[in-house]
Design a protein around this motif. Sequence first.
Motif, PDB file in Angstrom:
ATOM      1  N   ASP A  46      -1.300  12.003  11.303  1.00  0.00           N
ATOM      2  CA  ASP A  46      -1.879  11.229  12.288  1.00  0.00           C
ATOM      3  C   ASP A  46      -2.732  10.141  11.708  1.00  0.00           C
ATOM      4  O   ASP A  46      -2.633   8.867  12.401  1.00  0.00           O
ATOM      5  CB  ASP A  46      -2.801  12.098  12.891  1.00  0.00           C
ATOM      6  N   GLN A  47      -3.446  10.104  10.332  1.00  0.00           N
ATOM      7  CA  GLN A  47      -4.043   9.203  10.184  1.00  0.00           C
ATOM      8  C   GLN A  47      -3.118   7.838   9.385  1.00  0.00           C
ATOM      9  O   GLN A  47      -3.462   6.810   9.517  1.00  0.00           O
ATOM     10  CB  GLN A  47      -5.092   9.655   8.831  1.00  0.00           C
ATOM     11  N   LYS A  48      -2.060   8.497   8.973  1.00  0.00           N
ATOM     12  CA  LYS A  48      -1.205   7.476   8.587  1.00  0.00           C
ATOM     13  C   LYS A  48      -0.667   6.709   9.549  1.00  0.00           C
ATOM     14  O   LYS A  48      -0.463   5.479   9.400  1.00  0.00           O
ATOM     15  CB  LYS A  48       0.067   8.245   7.874  1.00  0.00           C
ATOM     16  N   GLN A  49      -0.480   7.298  10.803  1.00  0.00           N
ATOM     17  CA  GLN A  49       0.045   6.440  11.861  1.00  0.00           C
ATOM     18  C   GLN A  49      -1.080   5.339  12.313  1.00  0.00           C
ATOM     19  O   GLN A  49      -0.792   4.142  12.779  1.00  0.00           O
ATOM     20  CB  GLN A  49       0.309   7.342  13.037  1.00  0.00           C
ATOM     21  N   VAL A  50      -2.359   5.766  12.328  1.00  0.00           N
ATOM     22  CA  VAL A  50      -3.356   4.859  12.691  1.00  0.00           C
ATOM     23  C   VAL A  50      -3.603   3.860  11.537  1.00  0.00           C
ATOM     24  O   VAL A  50      -3.674   2.717  12.060  1.00  0.00           O
ATOM     25  CB  VAL A  50      -4.711   5.894  12.782  1.00  0.00           C
ATOM     26  N   ILE A  51      -3.272   4.139  10.412  1.00  0.00           N
ATOM     27  CA  ILE A  51      -3.202   3.011   9.311  1.00  0.00           C
ATOM     28  C   ILE A  51      -2.025   2.119   9.630  1.00  0.00           C
ATOM     29  O   ILE A  51      -2.495   0.812   9.553  1.00  0.00           O
ATOM     30  CB  ILE A  51      -3.182   3.987   7.859  1.00  0.00           C
ATOM     31  N   ASP A  52      -0.984   2.503   9.956  1.00  0.00           N
ATOM     32  CA  ASP A  52       0.129   1.660  10.088  1.00  0.00           C
ATOM     33  C   ASP A  52      -0.152   0.916  11.278  1.00  0.00           C
ATOM     34  O   ASP A  52       0.330  -0.190  11.350  1.00  0.00           O
ATOM     35  CB  ASP A  52       1.637   2.320  10.326  1.00  0.00           C
ATOM     36  N   SER A  53      -0.544   1.416  12.429  1.00  0.00           N
ATOM     37  CA  SER A  53      -0.654   0.632  13.803  1.00  0.00           C
ATOM     38  C   SER A  53      -1.883  -0.216  13.963  1.00  0.00           C
ATOM     39  O   SER A  53      -1.900  -1.225  14.485  1.00  0.00           O
ATOM     40  CB  SER A  53      -0.408   1.648  14.868  1.00  0.00           C
ATOM     41  N   GLU A  54      -3.028   0.260  13.131  1.00  0.00           N
ATOM     42  CA  GLU A  54      -4.104  -0.332  13.687  1.00  0.00           C
ATOM     43  C   GLU A  54      -5.190  -1.013  12.346  1.00  0.00           C
ATOM     44  O   GLU A  54      -5.616  -2.221  12.356  1.00  0.00           O
ATOM     45  CB  GLU A  54      -5.231   0.491  14.025  1.00  0.00           C
ATOM     46  N   TYR A  59       0.862  -1.156   0.089  1.00  0.00           N
ATOM     47  CA  TYR A  59       0.038   0.079   0.007  1.00  0.00           C
ATOM     48  C   TYR A  59       1.015   1.264   0.097  1.00  0.00           C
ATOM     49  O   TYR A  59       2.088   1.040   0.397  1.00  0.00           O
ATOM     50  CB  TYR A  59      -0.783  -0.060   1.182  1.00  0.00           C
ATOM     51  N   ARG A  60       0.402   2.382  -0.227  1.00  0.00           N
ATOM     52  CA  ARG A  60       0.905   3.733  -0.356  1.00  0.00           C
ATOM     53  C   ARG A  60       0.010   4.773  -0.088  1.00  0.00           C
ATOM     54  O   ARG A  60      -1.061   4.713  -0.723  1.00  0.00           O
ATOM     55  CB  ARG A  60       1.746   3.903  -1.805  1.00  0.00           C
ATOM     56  N   ILE A  61       0.293   5.740   0.516  1.00  0.00           N
ATOM     57  CA  ILE A  61      -0.471   7.020   0.826  1.00  0.00           C
ATOM     58  C   ILE A  61      -0.092   7.956  -0.283  1.00  0.00           C
ATOM     59  O   ILE A  61       0.912   8.361  -0.564  1.00  0.00           O
ATOM     60  CB  ILE A  61      -0.002   7.706   1.961  1.00  0.00           C
ATOM     61  N   VAL A  62      -1.393   8.349  -0.751  1.00  0.00           N
ATOM     62  CA  VAL A  62      -1.306   9.426  -2.009  1.00  0.00           C
ATOM     63  C   VAL A  62      -2.581  10.469  -1.732  1.00  0.00           C
ATOM     64  O   VAL A  62      -3.495  10.204  -1.532  1.00  0.00           O
ATOM     65  CB  VAL A  62      -1.840   8.677  -3.461  1.00  0.00           C
ATOM     66  N   GLY A  63      -1.727  11.419  -1.303  1.00  0.00           N
ATOM     67  CA  GLY A  63      -2.842  12.626  -0.563  1.00  0.00           C
ATOM     68  C   GLY A  63      -3.397  12.388   0.426  1.00  0.00           C
ATOM     69  O   GLY A  63      -3.109  11.856   1.540  1.00  0.00           O
ATOM     70  N   ASP A  64      -4.898  12.103   0.443  1.00  0.00           N
ATOM     71  CA  ASP A  64      -5.799  12.021   1.681  1.00  0.00           C
ATOM     72  C   ASP A  64      -6.316  10.769   1.297  1.00  0.00           C
ATOM     73  O   ASP A  64      -7.238  10.357   1.998  1.00  0.00           O
ATOM     74  CB  ASP A  64      -6.658  13.090   1.717  1.00  0.00           C
ATOM     75  N   TYR A 124      -8.934   4.092  -1.100  1.00  0.00           N
ATOM     76  CA  TYR A 124      -9.720   4.274   0.129  1.00  0.00           C
ATOM     77  C   TYR A 124      -9.508   5.472   0.515  1.00  0.00           C
ATOM     78  O   TYR A 124      -7.999   5.944   0.727  1.00  0.00           O
ATOM     79  CB  TYR A 124      -9.684   3.202   1.006  1.00  0.00           C
ATOM     80  N   ALA A 125     -10.118   6.399   1.194  1.00  0.00           N
ATOM     81  CA  ALA A 125     -10.008   7.588   1.758  1.00  0.00           C
ATOM     82  C   ALA A 125      -9.611   7.358   3.199  1.00  0.00           C
ATOM     83  O   ALA A 125     -10.099   6.534   3.835  1.00  0.00           O
ATOM     84  CB  ALA A 125     -11.215   8.591   1.992  1.00  0.00           C
ATOM     85  N   LEU A 126      -8.659   7.973   3.725  1.00  0.00           N
ATOM     86  CA  LEU A 126      -8.151   7.960   4.962  1.00  0.00           C
ATOM     87  C   LEU A 126      -8.908   8.067   6.230  1.00  0.00           C
ATOM     88  O   LEU A 126      -9.080   7.182   7.077  1.00  0.00           O
ATOM     89  CB  LEU A 126      -6.937   8.724   5.264  1.00  0.00           C
ATOM     90  N   ALA A 127      -9.702   9.066   5.859  1.00  0.00           N
ATOM     91  CA  ALA A 127     -10.982   9.195   6.858  1.00  0.00           C
ATOM     92  C   ALA A 127     -12.129   8.269   6.855  1.00  0.00           C
ATOM     93  O   ALA A 127     -12.280   7.787   8.046  1.00  0.00           O
ATOM     94  CB  ALA A 127     -11.459  10.704   6.658  1.00  0.00           C
ATOM     95  N   ALA A 128     -12.283   7.430   5.765  1.00  0.00           N
ATOM     96  CA  ALA A 128     -13.131   6.417   5.913  1.00  0.00           C
ATOM     97  C   ALA A 128     -12.430   4.998   6.514  1.00  0.00           C
ATOM     98  O   ALA A 128     -13.372   4.148   7.192  1.00  0.00           O
ATOM     99  CB  ALA A 128     -13.519   6.101   4.497  1.00  0.00           C
ATOM    100  N   LEU A 129     -11.463   4.964   6.497  1.00  0.00           N
ATOM    101  CA  LEU A 129     -10.717   3.671   7.091  1.00  0.00           C
ATOM    102  C   LEU A 129     -10.433   3.981   8.473  1.00  0.00           C
ATOM    103  O   LEU A 129     -10.776   2.948   9.355  1.00  0.00           O
ATOM    104  CB  LEU A 129      -9.377   3.524   6.370  1.00  0.00           C
ATOM    105  N   THR A 130     -10.103   5.420   8.940  1.00  0.00           N
ATOM    106  CA  THR A 130      -9.842   5.273  10.257  1.00  0.00           C
ATOM    107  C   THR A 130     -10.982   5.659  11.426  1.00  0.00           C
ATOM    108  O   THR A 130     -10.847   5.422  12.343  1.00  0.00           O
ATOM    109  CB  THR A 130      -8.712   6.450  10.292  1.00  0.00           C
TER     110      THR A 130
END
Length: 399
Positions: A158-166, A119-124, A144-150
């Motif tokens: 902050d959302q990237k940290q949540v993605i990586d940890s949870e 996976y990779r982060i592209v914008g939001d 997927y939108a970061l806000a929709a996943l977290t």
Amino acid sequence: MAVASSLAPVVRAAPPARPPSYYVRQRLLQNGPAMAGLAFIVLCTLIALAGYWVLPDNSPNANNSVVQLQKEPPGFDATILRLPPSSASRQVVANQDNIFTTWWRGRELRYQEVPVSGYRIVGDSVVIEPYRNHSALPDQPRRYALAALTGKSGSVEDQKQVIDSEIITKRTYWLGTDKSGRDELSRLLLGTRISLGIGLVAVLISLALGMLVGAVAGYVGGWVDSVLMGIMTVVWSIPGIMLVIAISLALDSKGVWTSFVAVGLTMWVDVARVVRGQMLSLREKTFVEAGRVLGLPQSRLIWRHLLPNMTGPLIVLATSNFAAAILLEAGLSFLGLGVQPPAPSWGLMVNEGFQLIGTQAGLWLTLLPGTAISLLVLSFNLLGNGLRDAYDPKTPIAG
């Protein structure tokens, strides 16, 4: 006088009186194979009692199926994306999120799990590269939108940290996965519940029914003994697996509890024959005659004085019946007549692996549950042999 006193014989103190159970325990402790079998049985019992608390996959029946990960080898590592559930699913999980409910029935999945290869982060947003299975068609990348996943707002970091940890986690399938993508280790551990449970219920049913029939036949004698012996002979002549099939058809049901009862009702004849033989030899003993003279009722003579003298043979027979019940249940499940999917019966797991014989996955999917069955049955046989020797007063005690 000094010389005479020095030549006097030395009187050694008599060894302390010990109950018979002490010598039985010492003989058993000195039997290495029996203690090894007992240790493995205790380990399996602890796993069965802990249940879903110790499983890597604690979903009901360890039935978390990730189809993309089917037939992966032992030691396989996977990257899992956890998609948030719907509000209705979240409410169901919240209602069942109880420690005792989890222990008894498992916990419903909190997320929808999707394996990914990267996976990779592209914008939001996060772009997911789908997992490419050796036996499935490749899928297209998904965004997927970061806000929709977290499920929360915030900065991208902050959302990237949540993605990586949870949200995206690593998982190791130590014994691989089956043809449906389920964790083989979790299903193998949960299978101890069914194997030990069916053995315990079968032994209890066979002891209760066998002791009743055998005690009445041996103590009363006469035409009652002849009738009961005829019934035992007829039941004895029917193959056990055929009798279980007939009982299952009579109950018009196939499942865990039906298998428990059916297996138990096929194993009482062994107990009845042993109890009858012991009763014929014990009913002429002096203590039984003394009880009759004192006017004790026959039921009290049987249950309070005669049956307790058969403890040794009955314990040995119970261990052998335990092993036989485990084998019988595995055979029934293999044929599809015992425990039904998705319950993780070892016999059913052997059948699932047998269907893949000729493939690489078929080897371990057949070998793992087959080895578990063999080890547990061997442990009960070793313990039974050790108990037989322990109750034999002719077996020497070391030291």
